[in-house]
Design a protein around this motif. Structure first.
Motif, mmCIF file in Angstrom:
data_model
loop_
_atom_site.group_PDB
_atom_site.id
_atom_site.type_symbol
_atom_site.label_atom_id
_atom_site.label_comp_id
_atom_site.label_asym_id
_atom_site.label_seq_id
_atom_site.Cartn_x
_atom_site.Cartn_y
_atom_site.Cartn_z
ATOM 1 N N UNK A 290 1.653 44.149 -25.682
ATOM 2 C CA UNK A 290 2.013 42.760 -25.977
ATOM 3 C C UNK A 290 0.835 41.832 -25.717
ATOM 4 N N UNK A 291 -0.027 42.188 -24.763
ATOM 5 C CA UNK A 291 -1.216 41.379 -24.509
ATOM 6 C C UNK A 291 -2.155 41.401 -25.719
ATOM 7 N N UNK A 292 -2.272 42.551 -26.357
ATOM 8 C CA UNK A 292 -3.127 42.663 -27.546
ATOM 9 C C UNK A 292 -2.562 41.841 -28.699
ATOM 10 N N UNK A 293 -1.251 41.901 -28.887
ATOM 11 C CA UNK A 293 -0.628 41.140 -29.978
ATOM 12 C C UNK A 293 -0.701 39.650 -29.693
ATOM 13 N N UNK A 294 -0.559 39.275 -28.424
ATOM 14 C CA UNK A 294 -0.666 37.871 -28.039
ATOM 15 C C UNK A 294 -2.053 37.325 -28.361
ATOM 16 N N UNK A 295 -3.084 38.096 -28.048
ATOM 17 C CA UNK A 295 -4.456 37.670 -28.333
ATOM 18 C C UNK A 295 -4.663 37.527 -29.843
ATOM 19 N N UNK A 296 -4.068 38.434 -30.594
ATOM 20 C CA UNK A 296 -4.180 38.389 -32.061
ATOM 21 C C UNK A 296 -3.501 37.141 -32.615
ATOM 22 N N UNK B 122 7.010 31.619 -38.744
ATOM 23 C CA UNK B 122 6.558 32.974 -38.502
ATOM 24 C C UNK B 122 5.040 33.006 -38.676
ATOM 25 N N UNK B 123 4.441 34.127 -38.310
ATOM 26 C CA UNK B 123 3.002 34.303 -38.495
ATOM 27 C C UNK B 123 2.742 35.781 -38.764
ATOM 28 N N UNK B 124 1.746 36.038 -39.606
ATOM 29 C CA UNK B 124 1.486 37.411 -40.033
ATOM 30 C C UNK B 124 1.196 38.328 -38.849
ATOM 31 N N UNK B 125 0.604 37.805 -37.787
ATOM 32 C CA UNK B 125 0.293 38.635 -36.625
ATOM 33 C C UNK B 125 1.551 39.085 -35.885
ATOM 34 N N UNK B 126 2.669 38.404 -36.136
ATOM 35 C CA UNK B 126 3.923 38.724 -35.455
ATOM 36 C C UNK B 126 4.873 39.506 -36.339
ATOM 37 N N UNK C 271 12.698 33.490 -29.417
ATOM 38 C CA UNK C 271 12.491 34.159 -28.133
ATOM 39 C C UNK C 271 11.400 35.218 -28.244
ATOM 40 N N UNK C 272 11.404 35.962 -29.344
ATOM 41 C CA UNK C 272 10.390 36.998 -29.545
ATOM 42 C C UNK C 272 8.998 36.379 -29.640
ATOM 43 N N UNK C 273 8.889 35.268 -30.377
ATOM 44 C CA UNK C 273 7.605 34.600 -30.543
ATOM 45 C C UNK C 273 7.089 34.070 -29.205
ATOM 46 N N UNK C 274 7.965 33.444 -28.422
ATOM 47 C CA UNK C 274 7.569 32.908 -27.121
ATOM 48 C C UNK C 274 7.131 34.023 -26.176
ATOM 49 N N UNK C 275 7.862 35.139 -26.201
ATOM 50 C CA UNK C 275 7.504 36.271 -25.340
ATOM 51 C C UNK C 275 6.121 36.801 -25.697
ATOM 52 N N UNK C 276 5.848 36.931 -26.987
ATOM 53 C CA UNK C 276 4.542 37.434 -27.422
ATOM 54 C C UNK C 276 3.439 36.465 -27.025
ATOM 55 N N UNK C 277 3.655 35.182 -27.265
ATOM 56 C CA UNK C 277 2.622 34.196 -26.936
ATOM 57 C C UNK C 277 2.240 34.274 -25.465
ATOM 58 N N UNK C 278 3.252 34.405 -24.605
ATOM 59 C CA UNK C 278 2.996 34.423 -23.158
ATOM 60 C C UNK C 278 2.731 35.832 -22.626
ATOM 61 N N UNK C 279 2.672 36.814 -23.525
ATOM 62 C CA UNK C 279 2.314 38.167 -23.120
ATOM 63 C C UNK C 279 3.350 38.876 -22.292
ATOM 64 N N UNK C 280 4.640 38.664 -22.611
ATOM 65 C CA UNK C 280 5.704 39.330 -21.862
ATOM 66 C C UNK C 280 6.412 40.357 -22.756
ATOM 67 N N UNK C 281 6.457 41.625 -22.347
ATOM 68 C CA UNK C 281 7.218 42.618 -23.119
ATOM 69 C C UNK C 281 8.710 42.314 -23.052
ATOM 70 N N UNK C 282 9.479 42.904 -23.952
ATOM 71 C CA UNK C 282 10.897 42.550 -24.052
ATOM 72 C C UNK C 282 11.803 43.778 -24.115
ATOM 73 N N UNK C 283 12.977 43.624 -23.536
ATOM 74 C CA UNK C 283 14.100 44.534 -23.766
ATOM 75 C C UNK C 283 15.094 43.748 -24.607
ATOM 76 N N UNK C 284 15.421 44.256 -25.769
ATOM 77 C CA UNK C 284 16.267 43.503 -26.689
ATOM 78 C C UNK C 284 17.652 44.112 -26.864
#
Length: 519
Positions: free
Chosen positions: A428-434, A244-248, A365-378
């Motif tokens: 999600x783009x902002x969180x990905x950059x973070x 995990x990471x604090x930004x996530x 899956x959530x971490x990968x989506x954030x890294x690649x800047x893709x929003x999610x429906x869960x």
């Protein structure tokens, strides 16, 4: 910054890594996603020249230099019934699911240690410099580190949880650290704090009074000659690498021997996709939606009415769909849907024509989506998926759907909202950059700390003194009792002195009155 980091890593390698270490990796779970995280570290250690032996249900298809597989044969059988029943977890209470989780851990631990290949390894004369064990309800397996007299390193693929925070003494105040199985945030209401506190007490009792003693019995059965028992090995883990990471997630306390390496498995450069899949994605004029319920939740086990609701929804979309569906014979499949038993998820999410990700909300899956800047429906089903989707909604990059109430109408509404509202992609783009703004690649960081532990013979200086205290000592209950007892004694003495003084005063007044009457 990247050039400086690369230079620093090369310098560290030249200074410190003058010899190859022998590493034993214990990856017992049959969850392919968990294996992907842990094996990424094992492969990187092998690539850097270390001799790596990995015990898992997933041997490599292509041999890798310095990487040696020991295949587990009966672990899938131990998990088979559980996997088929996972979709029913949404209908069970969190307490029931938690209990069944722990019972599964006992079955996996015994199945692992009964493997012939594992017994042969234990009987061999091999030696290891470190044992890396995935932390997932298999505490009896920690005995292998004691058996080989090597420091134990844990990988918490599930994120921060009592299973791994207990190993190094990381505090988890229930006032603002929500339990991983509860759908709360770091800012809980009074009712949520009560529920969080109560659930933590329940799990603590389950662990200490039932589950851990059962694991200790398995440990003693298979490691009768180990000098240290399971409890001592468990509280002297050298290091835990935390997925995990604090930004996530949320800011929370971590001791020095618990390192965040969330997303270390993610490919920083996209690999090519199969030609037909690349064509299906690239030629979609309206973009592509990727749908996967993870490695354990198999879409082929979806009830007929849920499957029909999903297919009817997809049929009405102009976008193309990639659906991880395990049975090639999907009846009534629309032409805009491409199914496969397994996808290169990381590379698909990295594709610019993929719009968003429909997921179960698992941590990987959530971490990968954030890294690649893709929003999610869960569509969360069990475990930490509810917590992860609550974070996604709170962060403005996700929409959570209730699996039990999933219909064509609710599913279509969520997809239309995701397609029409640009804020999800922006957030999600902002969180990905973070998340990407880190001084070192998480995989490099994980390798560094593994080598650090070996270089410093278990890095005992990182050991938290709190691990050596009893429950009463850790929470200063003995100190509070002494202070309370001392304060009570002082108050009692003051009370007695006050009574004596009052009596003396009454006696003095009485004598004065008698004396005045005589005069």
């Amino acid at each position: 910054m990247q050039l400086f980091t690369a230079f620093l890593l090369i310098l560290i390698a030249l200074v410190y890594n003058v010899e190859a270490y022998r590493i034993l990796g214990i990856l017992p779970t049959t969850a392919k996603s968990h294996f992907i995280v842990s094996s990424k570290l094992m492969k990187e250690l092998a690539r850097r020249g270390h001799d790596v032996t990995v015990i898992s249900p997933f041997p490599l298809k292509k041999p890798l230099k310095n990487y040696h597989d020991i295949k587990l044969g009966n672990m899938n059988a131990a998990m088979d019934g559980t996997i088929k029943d996972l979709l029913n977890a949404a209908e069970k209470s969190v307490i029931q699911n938690n209990f069944e989780f722990h019972m599964l851990g006992l079955a996996l631990s015994r199945a692992f240690l009964e493997e012939r290949s594992v017994r042969e390894l234990m009987a061999s004369n091999q030696t290891f410099d470190a044992v890396i064990n995935e932390v997932f309800l298999t505490e009896a397996l920690y005995g292998l580190s004691e058996h080989f007299k090597a420091p134990l390193i844990g990988i918490g693929t599930f994120g921060a949880h009592n299973w791994n925070t207990d190993l190094v003494g990381t505090p988890s105040p229930p006032s603002y650290v929500p339990h991983a199985l509860l759908p709360f945030s770091a800012h809980m209401t009074l009712t949520e704090r009560l529920a969080n506190f109560a659930f933590n007490i329940y799990e603590r009792l389950l662990l200490d009074l039932y589950y851990l003693p059962k694991q200790a019995e398995i440990y003693k059965e298979f490691f009768p000659n180990n000098k240290r028992d399971m409890y001592e090995v468990r509280r002297n883990v050298a290091l835990v690498l935390l997925n995990q990471h604090v930004s996530l997630s949320y800011s929370r306390p971590l001791v020095h021997s618990q390192i965040e390496v969330g997303g270390m498995h993610i490919n920083r450069q996209r690999s090519p996709l199969p030609a037909d899949l690349e064509r299906f994605i690239s030629e979609s004029k309206h973009g592509v939606i990727y749908f996967s319920m993870g490695s354990n939740l198999r879409s082929e086990y979806l009830p007929v009415e849920k499957r029909k609701a999903i297919l009817d929804t997809f049929r009405g979309l102009k976008q193309r769909i990639l659906w991880k569906f395990e049975n090639p014979n999907l009846e009534d499949k629309p032409d805009n849907v491409y199914i496969s038993e397994w996808f290169q998820q990381d590379d698909i999410l990295a594709h610019p024509n993929v719009l968003f990700f429909i997921t179960h909300g698992g941590l990987l899956s959530s971490t990968e989506a954030i890294y690649h800047g893709k929003p999610i429906i869960g569509i969360p089903i069990f475990a930490d998926q509810f917590l992860n989707m609550n974070r996604a909604e709170a962060g403005g990059f996700g929409i959570r759907l209730d699996y039990l109430k999933l219909t064509k109408e609710t599913f279509t509404s969520a997809i239309e909202r995701m397609l029409s509202d640009e804020s999800y992609a922006k957030n999600v783009a902002e969180i990905s950059a973070r998340y990407k703004d880190q001084p070192m690649n998480p995989l490099d960081l994980a390798v560094y700390w593994v080598e650090y532990v070996v270089r410093h013979k278990g890095a005992k200086h990182l050991h938290c003194a709190g691990q050596d205290l009893s429950f009463i000592q850790y929470h200063s209950i003995d100190v509070l009792l002494i202070l309370f007892g001392g304060l009570t004694l002082v108050l009692l003495l003051l009370f007695l002195l006050t009574r004596v003084a009052w009596r003396w005063l009454q006696f003095a007044i009485a004598r004065r009155d008698i004396k005045e009457k005589r005069n």
